[in-house]
Write a protein that holds these residues in place. Sequence first.
Motif, short mmCIF file in Angstrom:
data_model
loop_
_atom_site.label_atom_id
_atom_site.label_comp_id
_atom_site.label_asym_id
_atom_site.label_seq_id
_atom_site.Cartn_x
_atom_site.Cartn_y
_atom_site.Cartn_z
N GLU A 191 86.51 112.27 -27.78
CA GLU A 191 87.69 113.15 -27.81
C GLU A 191 87.53 114.45 -26.99
OE1 GLU A 191 90.50 111.92 -29.10
OE2 GLU A 191 89.29 110.16 -29.57
N GLU A 192 86.52 114.53 -26.17
CA GLU A 192 86.34 115.67 -25.27
C GLU A 192 86.12 115.14 -23.86
OE1 GLU A 192 84.14 118.91 -28.12
OE2 GLU A 192 82.88 117.43 -27.14
N ILE A 193 86.30 115.99 -22.88
CA ILE A 193 85.97 115.64 -21.51
C ILE A 193 84.71 116.42 -21.15
CG2 ILE A 193 86.68 115.72 -19.09
CD1 ILE A 193 89.60 115.61 -20.13
N VAL B 200 79.95 121.29 -19.01
CA VAL B 200 81.24 121.93 -19.26
C VAL B 200 82.05 120.97 -20.12
CG1 VAL B 200 83.37 122.76 -18.19
CG2 VAL B 200 81.16 123.20 -17.08
N VAL B 201 82.63 121.49 -21.19
CA VAL B 201 83.39 120.65 -22.12
C VAL B 201 84.83 121.14 -22.15
CG1 VAL B 201 83.58 119.86 -24.50
CG2 VAL B 201 81.32 120.26 -23.51
N LEU B 202 85.75 120.19 -21.90
CA LEU B 202 87.18 120.49 -21.94
C LEU B 202 87.80 119.79 -23.15
CD1 LEU B 202 88.13 119.82 -18.20
CD2 LEU B 202 87.33 121.96 -19.23
N ASP B 203 88.84 120.39 -23.69
CA ASP B 203 89.62 119.76 -24.73
C ASP B 203 90.40 118.61 -24.09
OD1 ASP B 203 92.39 119.49 -26.19
OD2 ASP B 203 91.00 120.41 -27.64
N ARG B 204 90.27 117.43 -24.65
CA ARG B 204 90.89 116.25 -24.05
C ARG B 204 92.41 116.33 -24.06
NH1 ARG B 204 90.97 110.39 -26.38
NH2 ARG B 204 91.63 109.24 -24.55
N SER B 205 93.01 116.90 -25.08
CA SER B 205 94.47 116.92 -25.17
C SER B 205 95.10 118.03 -24.34
CB SER B 205 94.92 117.03 -26.63
OG SER B 205 94.45 118.22 -27.20
N THR B 206 94.41 119.17 -24.18
CA THR B 206 95.00 120.30 -23.45
C THR B 206 94.39 120.50 -22.06
OG1 THR B 206 93.44 121.93 -24.31
CG2 THR B 206 95.44 121.50 -25.62
N LEU C 114 89.24 124.70 -21.27
CA LEU C 114 87.80 124.86 -21.46
C LEU C 114 87.50 125.16 -22.92
CD1 LEU C 114 84.99 125.13 -20.13
CD2 LEU C 114 85.50 127.56 -19.84
N LYS C 115 86.59 124.35 -23.51
CA LYS C 115 86.16 124.57 -24.89
C LYS C 115 84.85 125.35 -24.93
CE LYS C 115 86.47 121.53 -28.17
NZ LYS C 115 86.36 120.28 -28.95
N THR C 116 83.90 124.92 -24.11
CA THR C 116 82.58 125.54 -24.12
C THR C 116 81.80 125.09 -22.90
OG1 THR C 116 80.63 126.00 -25.50
CG2 THR C 116 81.44 123.72 -25.46
N HIS C 117 80.63 125.67 -22.70
CA HIS C 117 79.71 125.22 -21.67
C HIS C 117 78.29 125.55 -22.09
CE1 HIS C 117 79.01 129.31 -20.09
NE2 HIS C 117 80.30 129.49 -20.33
N CYS D 21 79.59 114.32 -10.01
CA CYS D 21 79.77 113.34 -11.08
C CYS D 21 81.21 113.36 -11.55
CB CYS D 21 78.87 113.69 -12.27
SG CYS D 21 77.12 113.78 -11.89
N SER D 22 81.74 112.20 -11.82
CA SER D 22 83.09 112.12 -12.38
C SER D 22 83.05 112.58 -13.84
CB SER D 22 83.61 110.69 -12.33
OG SER D 22 83.71 110.26 -11.01
N PRO D 23 84.05 113.34 -14.27
CA PRO D 23 84.12 113.71 -15.69
C PRO D 23 84.22 112.45 -16.55
CG PRO D 23 85.71 114.94 -14.38
CD PRO D 23 85.14 113.88 -13.50
N ASP D 24 83.77 112.54 -17.79
CA ASP D 24 83.81 111.38 -18.67
C ASP D 24 84.34 111.79 -20.04
OD1 ASP D 24 83.47 108.72 -19.41
OD2 ASP D 24 81.47 108.62 -18.55
#
Length: 107
Positions: A15-17, A37-43, A46-49, A8-11
């Motif tokens: 304000e998060e990926i 898996v959640v990434l910080d959109r600006s940096t 990895l924020k959390t999973h 799946c493509s990230p989405d």
Amino acid sequence: GIVLSTTCSPDDVQEEIWILVHFVSYESRRFYYHAWVVLDRSTGKLKTHSIPFTFEGAPVEYALGLEYDSINNTIFVSYSVNDCVSRCICMPVSSVRDFIYKTHNVI
């Protein structure tokens, strides 16, 4: 070790990926599990999973598509079950976010 992969493509979600990953556990037969898996959109960090999960409890579930609908604030996921049946699920972002952050591993 465990190999995480995604089809799946990230989405961008509020304000998060968000990325829906999967991994395979080779037990008496193969079992597929998903995790958010959640990434910080600006940096991009990895924020959390979430914890591993399945949509239906089937041994083989393979996520194929992920789409965020910002108008209805929903997440749409398409996946296959046991390599033979196609399914779709539409979930409120709030429900998915609650699942991720209530079962999370904050980094």
